[in-house]
Write a protein that holds these residues in place. Structure first.
Motif, PDB file in Angstrom:
ATOM      1  N   THR A  58      -2.464  -0.152 -11.152  1.00 40.81           N
ATOM      2  CA  THR A  58      -4.020   0.467 -10.839  1.00 40.81           C
ATOM      3  C   THR A  58      -2.627   1.803 -11.571  1.00 40.81           C
ATOM      4  O   THR A  58      -1.626   1.835 -11.389  1.00 40.81           O
ATOM      5  N   LYS A  59      -3.485   2.748 -12.449  1.00 38.73           N
ATOM      6  CA  LYS A  59      -3.320   3.248 -12.776  1.00 38.73           C
ATOM      7  C   LYS A  59      -3.812   4.920 -12.262  1.00 38.73           C
ATOM      8  O   LYS A  59      -4.869   5.075 -12.252  1.00 38.73           O
ATOM      9  N   ARG A  60      -3.466   5.730 -11.925  1.00 37.38           N
ATOM     10  CA  ARG A  60      -3.868   7.051 -11.521  1.00 37.38           C
ATOM     11  C   ARG A  60      -2.599   8.334 -11.865  1.00 37.38           C
ATOM     12  O   ARG A  60      -1.544   8.435 -12.523  1.00 37.38           O
ATOM     13  N   SER A  61      -3.102   8.987 -12.180  1.00 44.55           N
ATOM     14  CA  SER A  61      -2.356  10.637 -12.705  1.00 44.55           C
ATOM     15  C   SER A  61      -1.502   9.793 -13.656  1.00 44.55           C
ATOM     16  O   SER A  61      -0.462  10.169 -13.396  1.00 44.55           O
ATOM     17  N   LYS A  72       0.731  -1.120  -0.256  1.00 40.03           N
ATOM     18  CA  LYS A  72      -0.332   0.217   0.353  1.00 40.03           C
ATOM     19  C   LYS A  72       1.021   1.502  -0.024  1.00 40.03           C
ATOM     20  O   LYS A  72       0.587   2.377  -0.917  1.00 40.03           O
ATOM     21  N   MET A  73       2.252   1.058   1.072  1.00 41.02           N
ATOM     22  CA  MET A  73       2.551   2.495   0.895  1.00 41.02           C
ATOM     23  C   MET A  73       3.971   2.629  -0.804  1.00 41.02           C
ATOM     24  O   MET A  73       3.450   3.690  -0.534  1.00 41.02           O
ATOM     25  N   LEU A  74       3.559   1.642  -1.237  1.00 46.36           N
ATOM     26  CA  LEU A  74       4.336   1.530  -2.256  1.00 46.36           C
ATOM     27  C   LEU A  74       3.738   2.013  -3.534  1.00 46.36           C
ATOM     28  O   LEU A  74       3.768   3.081  -4.359  1.00 46.36           O
ATOM     29  N   GLU A  75       2.522   1.437  -3.288  1.00 44.97           N
ATOM     30  CA  GLU A  75       2.061   1.948  -4.312  1.00 44.97           C
ATOM     31  C   GLU A  75       1.375   3.966  -4.223  1.00 44.97           C
ATOM     32  O   GLU A  75       1.403   4.751  -4.810  1.00 44.97           O
ATOM     33  N   ARG A  76       1.202   4.161  -2.750  1.00 48.70           N
ATOM     34  CA  ARG A  76       0.826   5.007  -2.218  1.00 48.70           C
ATOM     35  C   ARG A  76       2.077   6.585  -3.167  1.00 48.70           C
ATOM     36  O   ARG A  76       1.675   7.328  -3.879  1.00 48.70           O
ATOM     37  N   TRP A  77       3.150   5.826  -3.149  1.00 51.90           N
ATOM     38  CA  TRP A  77       4.015   6.641  -3.408  1.00 51.90           C
ATOM     39  C   TRP A  77       4.570   6.606  -4.832  1.00 51.90           C
ATOM     40  O   TRP A  77       4.788   7.641  -5.323  1.00 51.90           O
ATOM     41  N   THR A  78       4.432   5.774  -5.497  1.00 49.83           N
ATOM     42  CA  THR A  78       4.266   5.657  -7.169  1.00 49.83           C
ATOM     43  C   THR A  78       2.860   6.614  -7.372  1.00 49.83           C
ATOM     44  O   THR A  78       3.641   6.974  -8.403  1.00 49.83           O
ATOM     45  N   VAL A  79       2.060   7.335  -6.507  1.00 41.45           N
ATOM     46  CA  VAL A  79       1.033   7.905  -7.279  1.00 41.45           C
ATOM     47  C   VAL A  79       1.538   9.344  -7.355  1.00 41.45           C
ATOM     48  O   VAL A  79       1.843  10.452  -7.571  1.00 41.45           O
ATOM     49  N   GLN A  80       1.855   9.014  -5.610  1.00 39.09           N
ATOM     50  CA  GLN A  80       2.093  10.703  -5.485  1.00 39.09           C
ATOM     51  C   GLN A  80       3.114  11.561  -6.125  1.00 39.09           C
ATOM     52  O   GLN A  80       3.422  12.642  -6.781  1.00 39.09           O
ATOM     53  N   LEU A  81       4.415  10.313  -6.996  1.00 42.13           N
ATOM     54  CA  LEU A  81       5.529  11.181  -7.465  1.00 42.13           C
ATOM     55  C   LEU A  81       5.423  10.678  -8.923  1.00 42.13           C
ATOM     56  O   LEU A  81       6.580  11.318  -9.204  1.00 42.13           O
ATOM     57  N   HIS A  82       4.713  10.616  -9.317  1.00 41.37           N
ATOM     58  CA  HIS A  82       4.333  10.257 -10.626  1.00 41.37           C
ATOM     59  C   HIS A  82       5.114   9.313 -11.658  1.00 41.37           C
ATOM     60  O   HIS A  82       5.742   9.192 -12.220  1.00 41.37           O
ATOM     61  N   LEU A  83       5.491   8.176 -10.596  1.00 38.57           N
ATOM     62  CA  LEU A  83       6.036   6.745 -11.700  1.00 38.57           C
ATOM     63  C   LEU A  83       5.299   5.624 -11.571  1.00 38.57           C
ATOM     64  O   LEU A  83       4.099   5.834 -11.372  1.00 38.57           O
ATOM     65  N   THR A  84       6.287   5.295 -12.518  1.00 36.32           N
ATOM     66  CA  THR A  84       5.606   3.998 -13.034  1.00 36.32           C
ATOM     67  C   THR A  84       6.785   2.672 -11.835  1.00 36.32           C
ATOM     68  O   THR A  84       7.942   3.108 -12.376  1.00 36.32           O
ATOM     69  N   THR A  85       5.954   2.278 -11.234  1.00 39.89           N
ATOM     70  CA  THR A  85       6.456   0.620 -10.330  1.00 39.89           C
ATOM     71  C   THR A  85       6.103  -0.666 -10.756  1.00 39.89           C
ATOM     72  O   THR A  85       5.226  -0.597 -10.831  1.00 39.89           O
TER      73      THR A  85
END
Length: 271
Positions: free
Chosen positions: A230-233, A147-160
């Protein structure tokens, strides 16, 4: 962590009490408090924003760190909003300020969605980014960790992409500064638990390989598009994949368009 910070978090939960409007992300004696507030700003065209405030133990003697994401703004626009919020926070007295910052943002006219679509097209068309391969030490509390990795992915606009098997590997693509922030968070935020069940940080994370990555039409079939996730932003995307053999791990790197990087990280550490 000061008592006033905990009181502020309680007050914020009462002010931003709409569905999904407020979330308490973390409460830690070492890491402080992290809260997330979702709001809309703008008079003519409403812009949805997600604001994450990290309140360190020294807060409010030092200002909070802030991250900004939005489904309609480009990364550059979100960074510009973040910069303005940080400047405003630095100018305020050393007292609880999160609500004041949100109100200032709503009233200042600092956010505009004009040009957002064009900025996104420019970003998609070209520009150098980075790819990085990380090795994680363990993942005992998998649900919390992911959950934390996914949250940081979205916040930092990364592809993970998270690859789980004999080794736990994280494949990242995005701006180099954002990838560095992702790594910093891994080592400073309690994302997992140790063998005794106590919350712990990912201090043993290793960067196995990193190099520039240039967008191209063919790269869209790599890390950003394989599998379900999950894709966002915009381009932000988080994907999980489990592998059972070295062959499956090799195929996962190939699917991500990172076969050459896989060769660079061999041989993998003995576990």
């Amino acid at each position: 962590m000061s008592e006033s910070t905990l009181e502020e978090a309680a007050v914020l939960s009462a002010i931003y009490c709409g569905d999904g409007e407020y979330q308490l992300i973390q409460v830690s004696a070492d890491g402080g408090v992290v809260v997330e507030i979702k709001t809309c700003v703008g008079d003519v065209r409403r812009v949805e924003l997600s604001l994450s405030f990290s309140l360190p133990p020294q807060y409010p003697l030092c200002p909070p760190d802030i991250s900004v994401t939005s489904p309609v703004l480009s990364r550059e626009q979100c960074q510009d909003v973040r910069r303005k919020l940080l400047e405003q926070a630095a100018a305020l007295p050393a007292e609880p300020m999160v609500h004041q910052l949100v109100c200032w943002l709503q009233q200042s006219g600092a956010v505009t969605s004009e040009g957002g679509e064009e900025a996104a097209r420019v970003e998609d068309a070209g520009g150098e980014e980075w790819t990085t391969v990380l090795l994680l030490d363990h993942m005992r509390s998998r649900g919390r960790y992911v959950k934390m990795l996914e949250r940081w992915t979205v916040q930092l606009h990364l592809t993970t992409r998270l690859l789980s098997g004999r080794w736990i590997l994280v494949l990242l693509r995005g701006a180099r500064t954002d990838i560095k922030e992702f790594c910093h968070l891994l080592k400073t935020v309690k994302v997992d638990v140790d063998s005794s069940g106590k919350k712990c940080k990912e201090r043993m994370m290793k960067v196995l390989c990193e190099r520039p990555f240039t967008f191209s039409s063919s790269s869209k079939h790599g890390l950003a598009s394989q599998g379900s996730g999950t894709k966002r932003s915009g381009e932000s995307c988080f994907l999980e994949k489990e592998y059972q053999s070295t062959l499956e791990l090799t195929e996962a790197f190939q699917e991500a368009g990172m076969a050459e990087m896989y060769q660079q990280i061999l041989p993998l550490p003995t576990l």
